[in-house]
Design a protein around this motif. Sequence first.
Motif, PDB file in Angstrom:
ATOM      1  N   ALA A 104       1.182  -1.013  -0.262  1.00 30.51           N
ATOM      2  CA  ALA A 104       0.291  -0.053  -0.078  1.00 30.51           C
ATOM      3  C   ALA A 104       1.042   1.027   0.110  1.00 30.51           C
ATOM      4  O   ALA A 104       0.362   2.059  -1.034  1.00 30.51           O
ATOM      5  CB  ALA A 104      -0.969   0.254   1.272  1.00 30.51           C
ATOM      6  N   VAL A 105       2.263   0.976   0.864  1.00 31.76           N
ATOM      7  CA  VAL A 105       2.847   2.569   1.263  1.00 31.76           C
ATOM      8  C   VAL A 105       3.325   2.757  -0.084  1.00 31.76           C
ATOM      9  O   VAL A 105       3.364   3.856  -0.904  1.00 31.76           O
ATOM     10  CB  VAL A 105       3.820   2.070   2.149  1.00 31.76           C
ATOM     11  N   LEU A 106       4.250   1.739  -0.915  1.00 30.76           N
ATOM     12  CA  LEU A 106       5.271   1.873  -2.134  1.00 30.76           C
ATOM     13  C   LEU A 106       3.837   1.928  -3.382  1.00 30.76           C
ATOM     14  O   LEU A 106       4.612   2.109  -4.707  1.00 30.76           O
ATOM     15  CB  LEU A 106       5.576   0.701  -2.848  1.00 30.76           C
ATOM     16  N   ARG A 107       2.720   1.465  -2.950  1.00 30.08           N
ATOM     17  CA  ARG A 107       1.608   1.464  -4.229  1.00 30.08           C
ATOM     18  C   ARG A 107       2.284   0.502  -5.551  1.00 30.08           C
ATOM     19  O   ARG A 107       1.608   0.447  -6.158  1.00 30.08           O
ATOM     20  CB  ARG A 107       1.882   3.318  -5.517  1.00 30.08           C
ATOM     21  N   ALA A 108       2.453  -0.354  -4.746  1.00 32.83           N
ATOM     22  CA  ALA A 108       2.495  -1.340  -5.621  1.00 32.83           C
ATOM     23  C   ALA A 108       0.918  -1.773  -6.474  1.00 32.83           C
ATOM     24  O   ALA A 108      -0.332  -1.560  -6.217  1.00 32.83           O
ATOM     25  CB  ALA A 108       2.478  -2.630  -5.208  1.00 32.83           C
TER      26      ALA A 108
END
Length: 335
Positions: free
Chosen positions: A200-204
């Motif tokens: 979620a943080v890395l927008r995978a």
Amino acid sequence: MSTYAVGPGGAAEPAPLWAAALRRVSGTLARDLDVARAGRASDGALAEGLRAVGPGFDRLVARQGGAGPAVAQPVVDRWATHWARSVVALVGAGRFGEGSVSRWVLEWVVPALRLDLRTVTPLVIDDLVTAAAQVSGRADATDWARGIEAGLAAWPSGVPLTDDRVREVGAVSAWRAGHVRLRSAARALVPNLPEAVAGAVLRAEPGQDVPDLLARNAETPCAWGGPVVERPIGAFRGFGGAWLLPPVVTGGDGHRWSVVSGQTRWTVLTDAFGEAVLPDESEPDSDAAAPAPRQASWERYGDDVTGAVRAGGVVLVSRRSSHRLLLVADGGATP
């Protein structure tokens, strides 16, 4: 303290949970208010600051009952005390004006996060204020805040959320938002995060594997889940950049590049999310300070090219007529 809990002109309280908590803890804030006044903060500015954060505090506290029993009053009061002290200190330091980064964090960023007030301490307020000041100007602060929000929204219910875990999410989000100087530290933290949180943080994208993305990014720092995006790096000092004379790229590894501008050496950091131009403080020598010989006359840019260094799947190009370097994908052909 009642004047700090009501709306402008004595209107009805817009944030009842905040107002009630302030009444209960008002006795603990007297010294903080005196210190702020000694720093020439007016009562009006203090009152306005404390009113401004009330709705956000209420949103955060009200959310606590969503997945279980509402948080106990002592916990609410502990958070209200620290929240108020943070506002008072920032107003006293002149750092809580309309549009300030600090005010934005307390009014909007913290209230948007899914925090468990029982396991996370109010110290994260100060952490986020400090982090936002460091991120601002080095990365996209709004993107940083959204990354933290997304990461904490994905936090598994069975894993306790602590201050340290919030800091880890914040560091990874800062890197993803463009703070390239945090690259090494953030990459080391990613494996510590729950998989869903890291994604979620890395927008995978759906179906993308975070460890695989990290492995490919290690080989090609300027790519993330797709092709390298061509972009300019740096600028003339008169336009907010670092260089007085057109820079010449002299070497690099795909992430860290050596650049000379006139008699001054610089280090340029690049990756998929951001870039930074930093003074090179190593001992100067005549060879490094001299203009680098052109490695090749790259046909795409003609005889204007002064340097074309390829590494890590990209080529960094410098040109005689430009104060901007150009980062492009390495197509495999000889420059």
